[in-house]
Design a protein around this motif. Structure first.
Motif, PDB file in Angstrom:
ATOM      1  N   ALA A 267      21.236   2.149  63.959  1.00 24.71           N
ATOM      2  CA  ALA A 267      20.259   2.352  62.890  1.00 24.71           C
ATOM      3  C   ALA A 267      19.309   1.171  62.776  1.00 24.71           C
ATOM      4  O   ALA A 267      19.651   0.029  63.098  1.00 24.71           O
ATOM      5  N   SER A 268      18.110   1.439  62.283  1.00 28.10           N
ATOM      6  CA  SER A 268      17.101   0.404  62.068  1.00 28.10           C
ATOM      7  C   SER A 268      17.342  -0.274  60.717  1.00 28.10           C
ATOM      8  O   SER A 268      18.143   0.198  59.904  1.00 28.10           O
ATOM      9  N   PRO A 269      16.642  -1.384  60.435  1.00 24.66           N
ATOM     10  CA  PRO A 269      16.786  -2.025  59.119  1.00 24.66           C
ATOM     11  C   PRO A 269      16.485  -1.112  57.942  1.00 24.66           C
ATOM     12  O   PRO A 269      16.946  -1.366  56.827  1.00 24.66           O
ATOM     13  N   ARG A 270      15.720  -0.044  58.172  1.00 23.85           N
ATOM     14  CA  ARG A 270      15.481   0.902  57.069  1.00 23.85           C
ATOM     15  C   ARG A 270      16.791   1.512  56.575  1.00 23.85           C
ATOM     16  O   ARG A 270      16.900   1.902  55.414  1.00 23.85           O
ATOM     17  N   GLY A 271      17.792   1.610  57.464  1.00 18.83           N
ATOM     18  CA  GLY A 271      19.082   2.132  57.049  1.00 18.83           C
ATOM     19  C   GLY A 271      19.750   1.242  56.013  1.00 18.83           C
ATOM     20  O   GLY A 271      20.352   1.728  55.047  1.00 18.83           O
ATOM     21  N   MET A 272      19.640  -0.082  56.202  1.00 20.21           N
ATOM     22  CA  MET A 272      20.193  -1.010  55.229  1.00 20.21           C
ATOM     23  C   MET A 272      19.424  -0.927  53.912  1.00 20.21           C
ATOM     24  O   MET A 272      20.020  -0.941  52.820  1.00 20.21           O
ATOM     25  N   GLN A 273      18.100  -0.834  53.994  1.00 13.95           N
ATOM     26  CA  GLN A 273      17.293  -0.704  52.777  1.00 13.95           C
ATOM     27  C   GLN A 273      17.680   0.559  52.009  1.00 13.95           C
ATOM     28  O   GLN A 273      17.774   0.546  50.773  1.00 13.95           O
ATOM     29  N   ALA A 274      17.915   1.656  52.741  1.00 13.63           N
ATOM     30  CA  ALA A 274      18.291   2.911  52.088  1.00 13.63           C
ATOM     31  C   ALA A 274      19.643   2.786  51.402  1.00 13.63           C
ATOM     32  O   ALA A 274      19.836   3.265  50.272  1.00 13.63           O
ATOM     33  N   MET A 275      20.605   2.136  52.071  1.00 15.56           N
ATOM     34  CA  MET A 275      21.931   1.958  51.458  1.00 15.56           C
ATOM     35  C   MET A 275      21.828   1.139  50.176  1.00 15.56           C
ATOM     36  O   MET A 275      22.471   1.464  49.164  1.00 15.56           O
ATOM     37  N   ILE A 276      21.041   0.079  50.198  1.00 14.24           N
ATOM     38  CA  ILE A 276      20.936  -0.799  49.025  1.00 14.24           C
ATOM     39  C   ILE A 276      20.223  -0.095  47.879  1.00 14.24           C
ATOM     40  O   ILE A 276      20.673  -0.133  46.717  1.00 14.24           O
ATOM     41  N   LEU A 277      19.095   0.564  48.169  1.00 14.16           N
ATOM     42  CA  LEU A 277      18.360   1.258  47.111  1.00 14.16           C
ATOM     43  C   LEU A 277      19.214   2.375  46.501  1.00 14.16           C
ATOM     44  O   LEU A 277      19.296   2.515  45.280  1.00 14.16           O
ATOM     45  N   ALA A 278      19.850   3.158  47.362  1.00 12.18           N
ATOM     46  CA  ALA A 278      20.716   4.224  46.843  1.00 12.18           C
ATOM     47  C   ALA A 278      21.899   3.633  46.085  1.00 12.18           C
ATOM     48  O   ALA A 278      22.318   4.171  45.045  1.00 12.18           O
ATOM     49  N   GLY A 279      22.440   2.520  46.574  1.00 17.94           N
ATOM     50  CA  GLY A 279      23.556   1.864  45.895  1.00 17.94           C
ATOM     51  C   GLY A 279      23.178   1.392  44.498  1.00 17.94           C
ATOM     52  O   GLY A 279      23.982   1.480  43.558  1.00 17.94           O
ATOM     53  N   LYS A 280      21.962   0.887  44.339  1.00 23.94           N
ATOM     54  CA  LYS A 280      21.501   0.453  43.017  1.00 23.94           C
ATOM     55  C   LYS A 280      21.451   1.620  42.038  1.00 23.94           C
ATOM     56  O   LYS A 280      21.852   1.495  40.866  1.00 23.94           O
ATOM     57  N   ILE A 281      20.984   2.767  42.513  1.00 22.38           N
ATOM     58  CA  ILE A 281      20.886   3.929  41.628  1.00 22.38           C
ATOM     59  C   ILE A 281      22.268   4.491  41.319  1.00 22.38           C
ATOM     60  O   ILE A 281      22.551   4.897  40.185  1.00 22.38           O
ATOM     61  N   ILE A 282      23.148   4.500  42.315  1.00 20.54           N
ATOM     62  CA  ILE A 282      24.526   4.951  42.073  1.00 20.54           C
ATOM     63  C   ILE A 282      25.185   4.079  41.006  1.00 20.54           C
ATOM     64  O   ILE A 282      25.903   4.581  40.126  1.00 20.54           O
ATOM     65  N   ALA A 283      24.933   2.769  41.064  1.00 18.91           N
ATOM     66  CA  ALA A 283      25.493   1.862  40.057  1.00 18.91           C
ATOM     67  C   ALA A 283      24.962   2.198  38.662  1.00 18.91           C
ATOM     68  O   ALA A 283      25.729   2.271  37.692  1.00 18.91           O
ATOM     69  N   LEU A 284      23.659   2.425  38.545  1.00 20.27           N
ATOM     70  CA  LEU A 284      23.075   2.767  37.246  1.00 20.27           C
ATOM     71  C   LEU A 284      23.636   4.093  36.731  1.00 20.27           C
ATOM     72  O   LEU A 284      23.921   4.233  35.536  1.00 20.27           O
ATOM     73  N   LEU A 285      23.779   5.058  37.615  1.00 24.59           N
ATOM     74  CA  LEU A 285      24.324   6.354  37.197  1.00 24.59           C
ATOM     75  C   LEU A 285      25.764   6.229  36.734  1.00 24.59           C
ATOM     76  O   LEU A 285      26.248   7.053  35.945  1.00 24.59           O
ATOM     77  N   ASP A 286      26.452   5.183  37.214  1.00 20.95           N
ATOM     78  CA  ASP A 286      27.835   4.942  36.830  1.00 20.95           C
ATOM     79  C   ASP A 286      27.932   4.018  35.615  1.00 20.95           C
ATOM     80  O   ASP A 286      29.032   3.636  35.209  1.00 20.95           O
ATOM     81  N   GLY A 287      26.771   3.636  35.061  1.00 22.09           N
ATOM     82  CA  GLY A 287      26.765   2.793  33.870  1.00 22.09           C
ATOM     83  C   GLY A 287      26.877   1.313  34.148  1.00 22.09           C
ATOM     84  O   GLY A 287      27.177   0.530  33.237  1.00 22.09           O
ATOM     85  N   ARG A 288      26.631   0.895  35.393  1.00 25.65           N
ATOM     86  CA  ARG A 288      26.714  -0.520  35.754  1.00 25.65           C
ATOM     87  C   ARG A 288      25.343  -1.047  36.149  1.00 25.65           C
ATOM     88  O   ARG A 288      24.521  -0.321  36.694  1.00 25.65           O
ATOM     89  N   TYR A 289      25.125  -2.338  35.878  1.00 25.24           N
ATOM     90  CA  TYR A 289      23.847  -2.967  36.237  1.00 25.24           C
ATOM     91  C   TYR A 289      24.057  -3.966  37.368  1.00 25.24           C
ATOM     92  O   TYR A 289      23.448  -5.021  37.405  1.00 25.24           O
ATOM     93  N   ASN A 290      24.951  -3.643  38.267  1.00 28.48           N
ATOM     94  CA  ASN A 290      25.162  -4.457  39.462  1.00 28.48           C
ATOM     95  C   ASN A 290      25.736  -3.560  40.553  1.00 28.48           C
ATOM     96  O   ASN A 290      26.405  -2.562  40.264  1.00 28.48           O
ATOM     97  N   VAL A 291      25.470  -3.909  41.792  1.00 31.17           N
ATOM     98  CA  VAL A 291      25.870  -3.068  42.920  1.00 31.17           C
ATOM     99  C   VAL A 291      27.222  -3.524  43.445  1.00 31.17           C
ATOM    100  O   VAL A 291      27.442  -4.713  43.694  1.00 31.17           O
ATOM    101  N   ALA A 292      28.135  -2.574  43.622  1.00 37.16           N
ATOM    102  CA  ALA A 292      29.464  -2.852  44.156  1.00 37.16           C
ATOM    103  C   ALA A 292      29.540  -2.399  45.609  1.00 37.16           C
ATOM    104  O   ALA A 292      28.695  -1.654  46.102  1.00 37.16           O
ATOM    105  N   PHE A 293      30.589  -2.855  46.301  1.00 35.99           N
ATOM    106  CA  PHE A 293      30.791  -2.442  47.690  1.00 35.99           C
ATOM    107  C   PHE A 293      30.894  -0.924  47.800  1.00 35.99           C
ATOM    108  O   PHE A 293      30.356  -0.319  48.727  1.00 35.99           O
TER     109      PHE A 293
END
Length: 337
Positions: A267-293
């Motif tokens: 995968a290209s670096p865009r794959g890492m960017q996608a994981m991080i951006l999606a991870g941030k939103i998953i954290a917010l949807l779970d009621g957290r303001y920080n990204v977990a593993f």
């Protein structure tokens, strides 16, 4: 919300408001779309990340209904483009036409194409020629289109949901890797269960049709996008995203055996960017303001499955990118170096 390039004024948003609005959107979409909760969640994640999604599934599973309902719920303009072999780029972005005024003078006037909407469904994108497919590239990446040397901004939020049919491959033009890479997530649309099929029949063949309510607007979506990018992520969590990405490359020292055996390009670096951006939103949807593993691991499959290129051995043995990514997640664990 118009699709003419006007940008909404954004008001600050709290994490609690983010979660409540997202839950309301999912609830209203769920009035129309039976089941498919993970698909609806990932589609919403892509929208809130400011990205674009590629859906793969057989016809009749509600892909068009999903994006149309989402547009209704967030009070945004919706456009559907049916891709065919004879579709031209101008049919998507628009073109200049000659018009004559009352005095007889002729001038050029721009007629906007269907890309000028907030939510755009690119149906069966792999049925159009590469030239037409590429017309989406600038819009997807830059949120603008250029016609006759004039660049026009697209209205925010702007979201492309492209679909392709995995069964009928005759007469299709597979998306090139460069274009696949521009989709934030690739989502597989599963076939409904028996209970879900019964519910679909009840909802679609009765006298009353479910009507979702408007629970957000374009301004709210843009505010949610800005809040999502502001979510902090610890350096060691970012490093884990980088390790997951590097493990997709067969020449990396930490690559699992399955990657070395079956992956041609990682995968290209865009794959890492996608994981991080999606991870941030998953954290917010779970009621957290920080990204977990676990947020990164939850986002890894849809963020990476279309970015791996398998070799001939994998194709011959029926190995899928999902299996390879599953092996990476089992082998590359948080805290290990």
């Amino acid at each position: 919300m118009s699709g003419t390039g006007q940008q909404p004024t954004v008001s600050p948003l709290t994490a609690e408001q983010f979660r409540a609005t997202a839950a309301a959107i999912e609830r209203e979409v769920g009035k129309v779309i039976v089941g498919q909760r993970e698909l609806v969640r990932h589609t919403l994640i892509t929208l809130l990340a400011g990205g674009n999604a590629l859906l793969e599934g057989v016809p009749g599973l509600g892909k068009t209904m999903l994006i149309r309902t989402l547009a209704q719920v967030i009070d945004c303009t919706f456009s559907r483009i049916q891709f065919t072999p004879d579709l031209m780029p101008a049919d998507i972005v628009g073109t200049n036409v000659i018009v004559e005024d009352e005095s007889g003078q002729r001038t050029f006037r721009f007629e906007a194409g269907p890309i000028f909407a907030n939510l755009v469904l690119a149906d069966e994108i792999n049925r159009a020629t590469p030239k037409t497919q590429s017309a989406l590239l600038e819009a997807m990446q830059e949120h603008s289109v250029t016609v006759a040397k004039t660049t026009r901004r697209l209205a925010e939020p702007f979201f492309v949901l492209a679909t392709q049919n995995p069964l009928e491959m005759e007469g299709t033009y597979p998306l090139p890797e460069a274009q696949l890479d521009r989709f934030l997530l690739k989502l597989d649309v599963p076939f409904p269960s028996e209970d879900e099929l019964v519910e679909i029949a009840n909802r679609t063949t009765g006298a009353e049709e479910p009507r979702p309510e408007v629970v957000a607007d374009g301004q709210a979506i843009v505010a949610m996008q800005e809040l999502a990018r502001a979510v902090p992520i610890a350096p060691h969590v970012t490093a884990y995203a980088a390790r997951l990405l590097k493990a997709t490359h067969p020449n990396d020292g930490n690559a699992p055996p399955m990657v070395r055996s079956y992956v041609r390009y990682g995968a290209s670096p865009r794959g890492m960017q996608a994981m991080i951006l999606a991870g941030k939103i998953i954290a917010l949807l779970d009621g957290r303001y920080n990204v977990a593993f676990d947020d990164l691991r939850a986002a890894a499959l849809p963020a990476l499955r279309h970015r791996l290129i398998l070799n001939f051995e994998a194709q011959a043995e029926g190995i899928t990118t999902d299996e390879v990514i599953g092996e990476i997640l089992r082998e590359v664990l948080p805290g290990e170096q």
